[in-house]
Enzyme design. Sequence first.
Site, PDB file in Angstrom:
ATOM      1  NE  ARG A   1      -3.013  -0.074   3.167  1.00 14.18           N
ATOM      2  CZ  ARG A   1      -3.358  -1.287   3.910  1.00 14.18           C
ATOM      3  NH1 ARG A   1      -4.213  -1.925   3.411  1.00 14.18           N
ATOM      4  NH2 ARG A   1      -2.980  -1.299   5.055  1.00 14.18           N
TER       5      ARG A   1
ATOM      6  CE1 TYR B   1     -10.432  22.053  -7.155  1.00 12.12           C
ATOM      7  CE2 TYR B   1     -10.631  20.259  -5.232  1.00 12.12           C
ATOM      8  CZ  TYR B   1     -10.556  20.750  -6.683  1.00 12.12           C
ATOM      9  OH  TYR B   1     -10.843  19.481  -7.717  1.00 12.12           O
TER      10      TYR B   1
ATOM     11  CG  ASP C   1      -4.582  23.517  -2.583  1.00 11.58           C
ATOM     12  OD1 ASP C   1      -3.890  23.591  -3.182  1.00 11.58           O
ATOM     13  OD2 ASP C   1      -5.766  22.982  -2.952  1.00 11.58           O
TER      14      ASP C   1
ATOM     15  CE  LYS D   1      -6.252  20.276 -10.957  1.00 15.64           C
ATOM     16  NZ  LYS D   1      -6.769  20.784  -9.711  1.00 15.64           N
TER      17      LYS D   1
END
Length: 397
Positions: free
Chosen positions: A66, A119, A189, A214
């Site tokens: 994981r 956001y 962010d 992005k």
Amino acid sequence: MASSTRTHIDTLLQHTGTAAFDEVSGAAPVALPPMRTSTVRFKDLAALDVAQKRKAAGDRVVTYGRMGMDTNAALEDVFKQLEGGTHCYLAPSGLSAVTMTMLALLSAGDHALVSDNVYGPVRYLDQTVLQRLNISITYFSSQDDLEALRQDNTKLLYVESPGSLLFEMLDIPALATFANRHGLVLAADNTWGSGYIYRPLELGAHVSVIAGTKYVGGHSDLMLGAVVTTNEAIAKKLNQTQYAMGYAVSADDAWLALRGVRTLPIRMTHHAASALTVCTFLESRPEVARIHHPAWAKDPGHALWQRDCTGSNGMLAVALKLDAERARRFVDALTLFGIGFSWGGYESLVQYVEPSTLTPHRYWNHATETLVRLHIGLEATQDIIDDLTQALDRASA
Ligand SMILES: *Cc1c(COP(=O)(O)O)cnc(C)c1O
């Protein structure tokens, strides 16, 4: 290669996260391959014991798939270089990097102050999950209001700078001073800067959150997030939360991000130069009321941008003196711009910003204008300008 703090980030991005030489052959591929696995196997129990001990001591030791093996570790190193951090935790999307941050730093009964330009899906997280967990949020419009809005149970100051609709610059050093005075964690962010043109940790933030989807990925072909910090206590909480919530990133996605990030320096520079040229063009058009782009000298955040950023990117918003019908006609008339959310890939994108989305934004009090957000891609700048010209002509005809 000796690591020196003076080595330029452009160079580090080419030399971080490369494959190690094979001990027998002395050879290595230039690009680290995607190391996919669900399960890790050990030579004997003694080896497993050593791994478990190191893991318990906080080392990045993989005992199960994981966490991700070498490809994921390499990408973590890249994010640490970008953001100037010492710990990085990957998440399967930018939004899950946000939720990892919130769930790591907030408990039932806690309160967070969040900038109102945040956001959009963060408000959805607040309304659906955080409120149910008895975590409350107050949105602030101006840094001057923070003192009055702070509560005894406030633990986190969560901001986005610049905002991703109007690109308002926030004063991160001033926010850090406020956070430190009151023992709050300041998380930012940093998808806009992606560690390349803006480094919140160096400006005093404790946590930087990036949607690697992005500019880091850069090719509109993966979803990925990262949370970076230099603070040991915060790192421990992030580590626990990442593990407990099962946030896992595929080695293929980590590989795509590693592949994409090598060209971040030239992509970002090109996006930024092209966007600035587009700003100059847009200003010449009678349909344009205002341009929101912090590298644009007339943007209200330009002074903060000059002080805190080392570059810019392809994002801008343009306020149009057109009613909704004409603004929508403008968007539909564009041929090089895909109509869609997201940004940071190689291609140009346009988003017609619904007026209701802007209601909470303090910068927006222009009811007679419409707002269109553009991502200026890597197409030839003149072709982009020609496309914008014909679409504006059509919209105002
Ligand atoms: C896109 C974006 C996110 C979320 O990233 P995903 O990978 O799409 O989940 C978070 N913050 C900002 C500023 C973004 O633009």
